[in-house]
Scaffold this motif. Structure first.
Motif, PDB file in Angstrom:
ATOM      1  N   LEU A  11       0.825  -1.197   0.000  1.00 63.31           N
ATOM      2  CA  LEU A  11       0.000   0.000   0.000  1.00 63.31           C
ATOM      3  C   LEU A  11       0.862   1.251   0.000  1.00 63.31           C
ATOM      4  O   LEU A  11       0.531   2.254  -0.639  1.00 63.31           O
ATOM      5  N   ILE A  12       1.987   1.219   0.729  1.00 64.74           N
ATOM      6  CA  ILE A  12       2.901   2.347   0.723  1.00 64.74           C
ATOM      7  C   ILE A  12       3.410   2.594  -0.689  1.00 64.74           C
ATOM      8  O   ILE A  12       3.509   3.728  -1.159  1.00 64.74           O
ATOM      9  N   GLN A  13       3.718   1.508  -1.422  1.00 65.84           N
ATOM     10  CA  GLN A  13       4.164   1.656  -2.804  1.00 65.84           C
ATOM     11  C   GLN A  13       3.078   2.316  -3.650  1.00 65.84           C
ATOM     12  O   GLN A  13       3.368   3.119  -4.536  1.00 65.84           O
ATOM     13  N   ALA A  14       1.844   1.981  -3.360  1.00 66.84           N
ATOM     14  CA  ALA A  14       0.737   2.536  -4.152  1.00 66.84           C
ATOM     15  C   ALA A  14       0.625   4.044  -3.999  1.00 66.84           C
ATOM     16  O   ALA A  14       0.168   4.742  -4.902  1.00 66.84           O
ATOM     17  N   LEU A  15       1.052   4.585  -2.865  1.00 67.82           N
ATOM     18  CA  LEU A  15       0.940   6.017  -2.633  1.00 67.82           C
ATOM     19  C   LEU A  15       1.781   6.811  -3.632  1.00 67.82           C
ATOM     20  O   LEU A  15       1.500   7.976  -3.889  1.00 67.82           O
ATOM     21  N   CYS A  16       2.793   6.179  -4.188  1.00 68.24           N
ATOM     22  CA  CYS A  16       3.647   6.861  -5.153  1.00 68.24           C
ATOM     23  C   CYS A  16       2.887   7.205  -6.435  1.00 68.24           C
ATOM     24  O   CYS A  16       3.341   8.028  -7.230  1.00 68.24           O
ATOM     25  N   LEU A  17       1.722   6.601  -6.638  1.00 68.49           N
ATOM     26  CA  LEU A  17       0.942   6.849  -7.845  1.00 68.49           C
ATOM     27  C   LEU A  17       0.238   8.194  -7.791  1.00 68.49           C
ATOM     28  O   LEU A  17      -0.213   8.713  -8.801  1.00 68.49           O
ATOM     29  N   PHE A  18       0.125   8.766  -6.598  1.00 62.89           N
ATOM     30  CA  PHE A  18      -0.650   9.982  -6.440  1.00 62.89           C
ATOM     31  C   PHE A  18       0.235  11.225  -6.511  1.00 62.89           C
ATOM     32  O   PHE A  18       1.451  11.169  -6.361  1.00 62.89           O
ATOM     33  N   SER A  19      -0.393  12.358  -6.694  1.00 62.86           N
ATOM     34  CA  SER A  19       0.318  13.626  -6.820  1.00 62.86           C
ATOM     35  C   SER A  19       1.099  13.956  -5.555  1.00 62.86           C
ATOM     36  O   SER A  19       0.641  13.735  -4.440  1.00 62.86           O
ATOM     37  N   GLN A  20       2.291  14.527  -5.770  1.00 60.52           N
ATOM     38  CA  GLN A  20       3.113  14.941  -4.643  1.00 60.52           C
ATOM     39  C   GLN A  20       2.493  16.131  -3.908  1.00 60.52           C
ATOM     40  O   GLN A  20       2.865  16.433  -2.778  1.00 60.52           O
ATOM     41  N   GLU A  21       1.559  16.844  -4.550  1.00 61.55           N
ATOM     42  CA  GLU A  21       0.906  17.969  -3.908  1.00 61.55           C
ATOM     43  C   GLU A  21      -0.109  17.496  -2.875  1.00 61.55           C
ATOM     44  O   GLU A  21      -0.529  18.268  -2.020  1.00 61.55           O
ATOM     45  N   ASP A  75      -0.760 -10.889  -5.664  1.00 63.49           N
ATOM     46  CA  ASP A  75      -0.927 -11.234  -7.078  1.00 63.49           C
ATOM     47  C   ASP A  75      -1.982 -10.391  -7.784  1.00 63.49           C
ATOM     48  O   ASP A  75      -1.982 -10.306  -9.019  1.00 63.49           O
ATOM     49  N   GLU A  76      -2.887  -9.791  -7.020  1.00 61.20           N
ATOM     50  CA  GLU A  76      -3.983  -9.055  -7.657  1.00 61.20           C
ATOM     51  C   GLU A  76      -3.771  -7.546  -7.667  1.00 61.20           C
ATOM     52  O   GLU A  76      -4.521  -6.812  -8.320  1.00 61.20           O
ATOM     53  N   PHE A  77      -2.759  -7.066  -6.986  1.00 60.91           N
ATOM     54  CA  PHE A  77      -2.575  -5.620  -6.883  1.00 60.91           C
ATOM     55  C   PHE A  77      -2.383  -4.949  -8.240  1.00 60.91           C
ATOM     56  O   PHE A  77      -2.926  -3.866  -8.489  1.00 60.91           O
ATOM     57  N   GLU A  78      -1.606  -5.552  -9.121  1.00 65.57           N
ATOM     58  CA  GLU A  78      -1.336  -4.929 -10.417  1.00 65.57           C
ATOM     59  C   GLU A  78      -2.641  -4.703 -11.187  1.00 65.57           C
ATOM     60  O   GLU A  78      -2.843  -3.631 -11.789  1.00 65.57           O
ATOM     61  N   ASP A  85      -6.717   3.132 -12.203  1.00 70.11           N
ATOM     62  CA  ASP A  85      -6.167   4.115 -13.135  1.00 70.11           C
ATOM     63  C   ASP A  85      -7.114   4.367 -14.305  1.00 70.11           C
ATOM     64  O   ASP A  85      -7.303   5.509 -14.732  1.00 70.11           O
ATOM     65  N   ARG A  86      -7.716   3.293 -14.826  1.00 71.90           N
ATOM     66  CA  ARG A  86      -8.649   3.422 -15.960  1.00 71.90           C
ATOM     67  C   ARG A  86      -9.855   4.259 -15.551  1.00 71.90           C
ATOM     68  O   ARG A  86     -10.302   5.154 -16.295  1.00 71.90           O
ATOM     69  N   MET A  87     -10.416   3.986 -14.382  1.00 73.74           N
ATOM     70  CA  MET A  87     -11.599   4.718 -13.938  1.00 73.74           C
ATOM     71  C   MET A  87     -11.267   6.177 -13.641  1.00 73.74           C
ATOM     72  O   MET A  87     -12.061   7.078 -13.923  1.00 73.74           O
ATOM     73  N   LYS A  88     -10.080   6.425 -13.094  1.00 77.11           N
ATOM     74  CA  LYS A  88      -9.694   7.803 -12.808  1.00 77.11           C
ATOM     75  C   LYS A  88      -9.569   8.619 -14.092  1.00 77.11           C
ATOM     76  O   LYS A  88     -10.005   9.790 -14.142  1.00 77.11           O
TER      77      LYS A  88
END
Length: 270
Positions: A11-21, A75-78, A85-88
């Motif tokens: 989950l921590i890795q997933a946070l990198c997907l979001f804006s730094q702001e 295994d399902e995170f990707e 990402d698609r929905m966003k």
């Protein structure tokens, strides 16, 4: 909490997907039917409710693979990232919005958005799920939430969970330095009070609880000007230190004061 360690890292890795702001954080908590994990933009707390985003969209999928706790497996995170990402991208193309958080619980994962307009949102998202991810059962829920109740009362951590999150960050830093968390050691705590009398009452409580008074200072030009530093030898695993800090914060609050955190030194195993 050991069983959550791998998921927490993912989950921590997933946070990198979001804006730094933004200020994304993650926490885990126990709910009526078991464990749940929440990724949340903490920066929205000071802005909510935002009147230009009165509509709540909660959309996500039922997991194909999940742990016995009902949480996503590695295994399902990707695939889950791809879905989100698609929905966003679709939501961004349809209306101005604020992503608020993601909640995983009982083999379901739901993304929360606040929208300025809902025109066409449901139809287009449903079509995308059916076309791009037909193997998943999906959900698209939209409702008025002008007061941002879902964010403030559900996604945003309560006081005890927030305490846990703060302590977890300190413990993570200690762990990186090779700390043996099972070893008790002196831990220092800082508190601030409006009046000297309130601080004195707290000191009597602290001494009764076997804390040592390390220092008392007067901090000028601030409402909470009476500083107090106390210490005690304690274990600092997450359950132990959280029990200590929650109790200190609660007592300080009773006296119109505030608890300002703790620190300790690294103790390495042999």
């Amino acid at each position: 909490m050991k069983r959550f360690s791998i998921l927490f890292g993912l989950l921590i890795q997933a946070l990198c997907l979001f804006s730094q702001e933004e200020n994304w954080d993650v926490y885990m908590a126990q709910y009526e039917k078991g464990a749940g994990s929440t990724i949340i933009d903490m920066s929205l707390k000071g802005l909510a409710p935002m009147k230009q985003f009165p509509f709540l969209l909660a959309t996500g999928v039922k997991l194909i693979k999940c742990s016995p706790d009902g949480l996503p497996v590695k295994d399902e995170f990707e695939m889950l990232y791809q879905i989100s990402d698609r929905m966003k991208l679709l939501i961004d193309s349809l209306t101005k919005n604020k992503p608020a958080g993601t909640f995983s619980y009982q083999c379901e994962r739901t993304d929360y958005y606040y929208l300025s307009d809902t025109t066409g949102v449901r139809k287009i998202l449903e079509s995308a799920y059916q076309t791009a991810f037909p193997q998943y059962k999906y959900s698209v829920k939209i409702k008025n939430d002008e007061q941002w109740d879902a964010y403030l009362s559900f996604l945003y951590p309560n006081e005890e969970t927030f305490e846990y999150m703060s302590n977890q960050k300190v413990i993570q830093n200690l762990t990186k330095e090779g700390d043996d968390l099972s070893k008790p050691r002196q831990t220092d705590h800082w508190l601030y009070f409006k009046t000297e009398a309130d601080r004195d009452i707290f000191i009597r409580y602290a001494v009764k609880e076997k804390f040592k008074v390390e220092s008392k200072k007067l901090i000028k030009d601030t409402a909470l000007k009476y500083q107090l530093q106390i210490s005690r030898t304690d274990k600092i695993d997450i359950e132990s230190i959280s029990a200590v800090t929650i109790a200190l914060r609660k007592k300080a609050k009773e006296l119109q004061g505030t608890y300002d955190g703790w620190e300790t030194f690294v103790v390495k195993g042999k």
